[in-house]
Every structure is written in structure tokens, then in C-alpha cells.
Design a protein around this motif. Sequence first.
Motif, mmCIF file in Angstrom:
data_model
loop_
_atom_site.group_PDB
_atom_site.id
_atom_site.type_symbol
_atom_site.label_atom_id
_atom_site.label_comp_id
_atom_site.label_asym_id
_atom_site.label_seq_id
_atom_site.Cartn_x
_atom_site.Cartn_y
_atom_site.Cartn_z
ATOM 1 N N ASP A 53 30.631 19.289 23.282
ATOM 2 C CA ASP A 53 29.577 19.599 24.245
ATOM 3 C C ASP A 53 28.233 19.358 23.584
ATOM 4 O OD1 ASP A 53 29.719 21.543 22.336
ATOM 5 O OD2 ASP A 53 29.642 23.233 23.717
ATOM 6 N N ASN A 54 27.226 19.119 24.391
ATOM 7 C CA ASN A 54 25.903 18.827 23.865
ATOM 8 C C ASN A 54 25.041 20.083 23.955
ATOM 9 O OD1 ASN A 54 23.680 17.527 22.925
ATOM 10 N ND2 ASN A 54 23.793 15.821 24.353
ATOM 11 N N LYS A 55 24.591 20.589 22.820
ATOM 12 C CA LYS A 55 23.818 21.825 22.790
ATOM 13 C C LYS A 55 22.394 21.521 22.354
ATOM 14 C CE LYS A 55 26.720 25.374 23.347
ATOM 15 N NZ LYS A 55 26.524 26.570 24.147
ATOM 16 N N VAL A 56 21.458 22.314 22.842
ATOM 17 C CA VAL A 56 20.058 22.128 22.459
ATOM 18 C C VAL A 56 19.897 22.252 20.935
ATOM 19 C CG1 VAL A 56 19.534 24.572 22.875
ATOM 20 C CG2 VAL A 56 17.684 22.910 22.834
ATOM 21 N N THR A 57 20.744 23.080 20.318
ATOM 22 C CA THR A 57 20.605 23.331 18.886
ATOM 23 C C THR A 57 20.978 22.131 18.015
ATOM 24 O OG1 THR A 57 22.801 24.324 18.991
ATOM 25 C CG2 THR A 57 20.932 25.820 19.015
ATOM 26 N N GLU A 58 21.478 21.062 18.631
ATOM 27 C CA GLU A 58 21.855 19.878 17.852
ATOM 28 C C GLU A 58 20.710 18.871 17.731
ATOM 29 O OE1 GLU A 58 25.137 19.507 16.369
ATOM 30 O OE2 GLU A 58 24.756 21.621 16.791
ATOM 31 N N GLY A 59 19.624 19.079 18.468
ATOM 32 C CA GLY A 59 18.546 18.096 18.449
ATOM 33 C C GLY A 59 18.993 16.814 19.128
ATOM 34 N N SER A 60 18.423 15.659 18.761
ATOM 35 C CA SER A 60 18.866 14.413 19.397
ATOM 36 C C SER A 60 20.245 14.030 18.878
ATOM 37 C CB SER A 60 17.884 13.269 19.166
ATOM 38 O OG SER A 60 16.991 13.566 18.135
ATOM 39 N N THR A 61 21.055 13.492 19.799
ATOM 40 C CA THR A 61 22.449 13.241 19.473
ATOM 41 C C THR A 61 22.863 11.828 19.885
ATOM 42 O OG1 THR A 61 23.116 14.099 21.618
ATOM 43 C CG2 THR A 61 23.162 15.648 19.784
ATOM 44 N N VAL A 62 23.963 11.387 19.325
ATOM 45 C CA VAL A 62 24.644 10.180 19.785
ATOM 46 C C VAL A 62 25.961 10.642 20.391
ATOM 47 C CG1 VAL A 62 25.734 8.022 19.064
ATOM 48 C CG2 VAL A 62 23.607 8.777 17.965
ATOM 49 N N SER A 63 26.315 10.099 21.551
ATOM 50 C CA SER A 63 27.589 10.515 22.133
ATOM 51 C C SER A 63 28.428 9.311 22.522
ATOM 52 C CB SER A 63 27.357 11.424 23.336
ATOM 53 O OG SER A 63 26.972 10.647 24.444
ATOM 54 N N ILE A 64 29.722 9.511 22.526
ATOM 55 C CA ILE A 64 30.645 8.468 22.998
ATOM 56 C C ILE A 64 31.669 9.125 23.928
ATOM 57 C CG2 ILE A 64 30.512 7.021 20.904
ATOM 58 C CD1 ILE A 64 33.657 8.525 20.901
ATOM 59 N N ASN A 65 32.293 8.307 24.761
ATOM 60 C CA ASN A 65 33.415 8.779 25.560
ATOM 61 C C ASN A 65 34.684 8.230 24.952
ATOM 62 O OD1 ASN A 65 31.805 10.081 27.542
ATOM 63 N ND2 ASN A 65 31.261 8.045 28.290
ATOM 64 N N TYR A 66 35.759 8.992 25.072
ATOM 65 C CA TYR A 66 37.038 8.518 24.553
ATOM 66 C C TYR A 66 38.152 9.031 25.450
ATOM 67 C CZ TYR A 66 37.959 13.178 22.739
ATOM 68 O OH TYR A 66 38.191 14.528 22.636
ATOM 69 N N VAL A 67 39.309 8.386 25.332
ATOM 70 C CA VAL A 67 40.452 8.796 26.138
ATOM 71 C C VAL A 67 41.357 9.661 25.267
ATOM 72 C CG1 VAL A 67 42.424 8.009 27.480
ATOM 73 C CG2 VAL A 67 40.313 6.666 27.442
ATOM 74 N N SER A 68 41.576 10.881 25.700
ATOM 75 C CA SER A 68 42.480 11.762 24.963
ATOM 76 C C SER A 68 43.871 11.150 24.969
ATOM 77 C CB SER A 68 42.475 13.138 25.623
ATOM 78 O OG SER A 68 43.669 13.798 25.300
ATOM 79 N N GLY A 69 44.464 11.010 23.787
ATOM 80 C CA GLY A 69 45.729 10.294 23.642
ATOM 81 C C GLY A 69 46.867 10.884 24.436
ATOM 82 N N SER A 70 46.942 12.220 24.496
ATOM 83 C CA SER A 70 48.091 12.808 25.174
ATOM 84 C C SER A 70 47.831 13.023 26.672
ATOM 85 C CB SER A 70 48.488 14.128 24.512
ATOM 86 O OG SER A 70 47.565 14.519 23.532
ATOM 87 N N SER A 71 46.636 13.504 27.030
ATOM 88 C CA SER A 71 46.410 13.824 28.439
ATOM 89 C C SER A 71 45.809 12.647 29.213
ATOM 90 C CB SER A 71 45.484 15.038 28.564
ATOM 91 O OG SER A 71 44.165 14.680 28.180
#
Lengths: 274, 274
Positions: free
Chosen positions: B162-180
Motif C-alpha cells: 500500500d502507498n502511505k504518506v510516510t513513504e514520501g515519493s514512491t515507485v510502484s509496479i503492478n504484478y500478478v499474484s502467482g497463486s491467485s
Amino acid sequence: MRYKRSERIVYMTHYLMSHPNKLIPLTHFVKKFKQAKSSISEDIHIVRETLQKEKLGTVITTAGASGGVTYRPTMSKEEAEAVINEVIGLLQEKERLLPGGYLFLSDLMGNPELLNKVGRLIATIYMDEELDAIVTIATKGISLANSVANILNLPVVVIRKDNKVTEGSTVSINYVSGSSRKIETMVLSKRTLQENSNVLIVDDFMRAGGSINGVMNLMNEFKAHVKGVSVLVESKEVKQRLIEDYTSLVRLSDVDEYNQDFKVEQGNVLSKFS
Amino acid sequence: MRYKRSERIVYMTHYLMSHPNKLIPLTHFVKKFKQAKSSISEDIHIVRETLQKEKLGTVITTAGASGGVTYRPTMSKEEAEAVINEVIGLLQEKERLLPGGYLFLSDLMGNPELLNKVGRLIATIYMDEELDAIVTIATKGISLANSVANILNLPVVVIRKDNKVTEGSTVSINYVSGSSRKIETMVLSKRTLQENSNVLIVDDFMRAGGSINGVMNLMNEFKAHVKGVSVLVESKEVKQRLIEDYTSLVRLSDVDEYNQDFKVEQGNVLSKFS
């Protein structure tokens, strides 16, 4: 195999450091070294005197048949003050200020050398409490809790804000976030904390204390006794604090988001050192 | 103040253990004890020989003006096997099996004595890599990552879902959960990892490897070089694994949710010990 005194002393120092806050029976060393108890006692005397002279902690020896030795890696007031000033120095970088008056702490919470020092500091002031567990809130509190638990030789219990299948059956409570007034949920796996435990709550940042108040309520559900609350950073920018009895290493104040300005000063924790 | 040899040895053992994987200049001890370099070298010789004889790690001395001493708390193959068998013993309790073929691990991830051993085991096999950081995924991987980082003297970098304010600027990616096969997001604070870092990925549990594959993709965004992947438990119940090169301490198989039954056996990590 015969061991010389110098070898025994290296081994003992290593062993005691690897088992902090744990009573090691003298017989452990007697068997290991095939030496008379009197020689082992002299070895321990040397280790104890050196560690205490160098302010690296105290070594407690208990006499009698079940006697043994316990290493308590306590910190002196001078060292505690140096650690607090180191944290203040690190936090004073202006770029740390985040929207909403938060401080960026993730790098400190991933710095093992700093965490070990901070953990030893917090552990020192709660070492006389008969604790059963260190309780913290995911995510950033975990590293700090680990560092305290390492010294006190206690399990860490992690409260989450989401319910995951990997937690098994859980107990959850709702609480009002002190600053945003939003209603949020906290979840704790039933198996991680026994009823009637004595706990110390550790977290990285406290504002109004809403989260920690939530932890207190969750602890009630587990019939746990909260013996202390300790945070790395407390924010002074609060009208009414929900938690009154806590220790903090540093205190954030005079936050001016517009000019990216703030102050960091010593918290109240030094008053616990004599 | 004059120090006796026995006192110097206690102090040195303590100092080296408090600073694993760090080059300590000989001059540090020369100044501290106001002793000739030759005496200090003899002290270190005693510490080194004892730690090595007792299989408590290796002490590397480097000669020359910038010479010094480095303590590497490596683990022997015998001890590694004992640790793995201890983990197997703990995991074999049938009540650990959770819906979906997961295992309850939260208590192990809060047990500092066990974590220190597992951390030393994993650290041992990656000690020769020139690593810059240990990367893990919140929540349960954090304690394990801390225990490895403590030994290797490296920062821990925590990826969140999850993206929280306490992390400052972030890089994010999407991925496919292997099992679900669900699409999920991973977020990493920009400031916690420098570009071109060499990293070791550590996590508590791996099934198909979807999360770790996501971490790999996120590492690409940071131009990081993944030097290894290490997990506590891998699940064999997978048709196609997304990650091929990894080490695991134990392997879960023959999961029968209906009868609450499963097997835990040694993973592949022992093959890395000589």
C-alpha cells in the motif's frame, strides 16, 4: 581438549552476548570447559568487571545450585544522550518533512547499527519490568520492536491494519485515528499473544496517540497488561494527546509545512536514566 | 588506565561482535588500549583462533597501514543443518496449516533467538557477494530481513503493498499474484534504495513466486542487481514457478487441507554450504 583462560574468556563473552537477558547456568561453562567451578567463576569475574568498567552492560551472577550468570546489555545515560543526539542530527534534514506533518523515517528504520543502539536504549529502561512480549504496529514499528526484543530476549507481536489469511484466527478492534478522525481497524492473530501477558508497546512515530490507544484497546481484548509505551519520535503538534504515559527519544515541533521547517529536540526518555 | 590482556580480549570480542562484517582498523584498539601494535595483534590472534576453533565465525585480518580486522559470523554446515531441523520441528505442528495451503509463521517471525540463527544462516551463504541492501516485502519478511541485515551490516529496504504518506515519493509496479492470479501493487520509497545497488531479496514464504517476481520487476525500476533470493519456506505445491534461482531453508509439500496434513522437509540451502 583443554582451554586456556584467554580462550574461555573469548567464548564466554561471545556466549553471553549471544544470549542477552537469559540466565546461563554456571554448569554450562563447567561442562563445556571441564574446569572447576572456581576457575569458571574467576573467568566470569573478569568478563563482568571488563564489561561493567567499559559501560557495555551489567553481568549479574546468582549463587546456589541453580546459580548462573545473566548479561544485561544496558546503556549508560551518557551513551543514551549520544544516541538521541545522533537521531536528532539525522532527523534534522529538511527534506524529511512530509505532507501532514509526518517525517520520513523509513531509512532509519532500515539502518541496523542505529536500530541496535536505539533498541538497547529502550530495552535499558524497561529491563526491570517482567515483560512477556514487545507489541508493535505494522509496518515501520517492526524493525524497532525487533531491536528491543533482541536485547530483552522476548517475542515480537505485530498488529496489522489488514486481515490476512496468513494470520489465522484474529481479534480485531476499530479505533479513531487521532489526527485524521477516521475510523480504522487493527487486527491481531490470536496465537501470537497469550492472555494475561505483560507487554511493552513500541512504535516509530506518535502524534495524537490514536494508533497506540487502539493498541491499548486491543491489548484489553487479550487481557494483557501494558507496562510501557515507547516511541522513537513524538510530535508535539497535538492539542490533546490520547496517551499520557510514554517515553520518546525525540520530539518534533514547530512544523511549518509551507516553509519546510521544523524542530527536533530531545524527548522525555533521558529522565528515565539515573 | 592500563588494561590486562584478559580485559583487552573481552573488550575486543564484544567490539567485533557488535560490528559484524565491518573492517575495524587495528589503530582503533591501539589507541583504546595504548598498547603496541604487536600486543594488539597477539590479542586478535587469540580471539580469532578461539572463534574459529569453536565455529563461531571467521576473523579476517588485513595487513598494511590501512590494515585491520573483520569479524564474519559465519555458520558451519553442521549448525545450519541443526537450525533447519529446528525449523522443521517447529513447522510440523498440524494446526499451522491455514486455508489456501499457507502456513502460520507469525510466531517464528517474532522469535528473536530463532531469527538470529536463521539470519546468520542466510547471511553466511551471501557473505561473499558485494551487497548494498537487503530487500523484503511487508509485513512478515521484515523481521527475517532485519536478522540477515544485522549480520551483514547492511540496510533493509521494505517494499509495501500500500502507498502511505510516510513513504514520501514512491515507485510502484503492478504484478500478478502467482497463486491467485489477482493483480496487485507494490510500492517502494524512492529514497530508500540508490540506483545500481546490489541487493539480496529475503522473504518468509514463497509459493509460485509471484511476489518475488514483482520485487524483481520493481528492482529493475531502480536499476538494482538482484544477487540472490532467499526464503524461509517454499511451497512445492506449484505447477510452474516464476522464480528459478533461489535458496530455501525448508520445503512444504503434500498439503492436504481436508485432513489438515502436510510435510516439511529440508530446502535446497544446505547445498550452498561446503
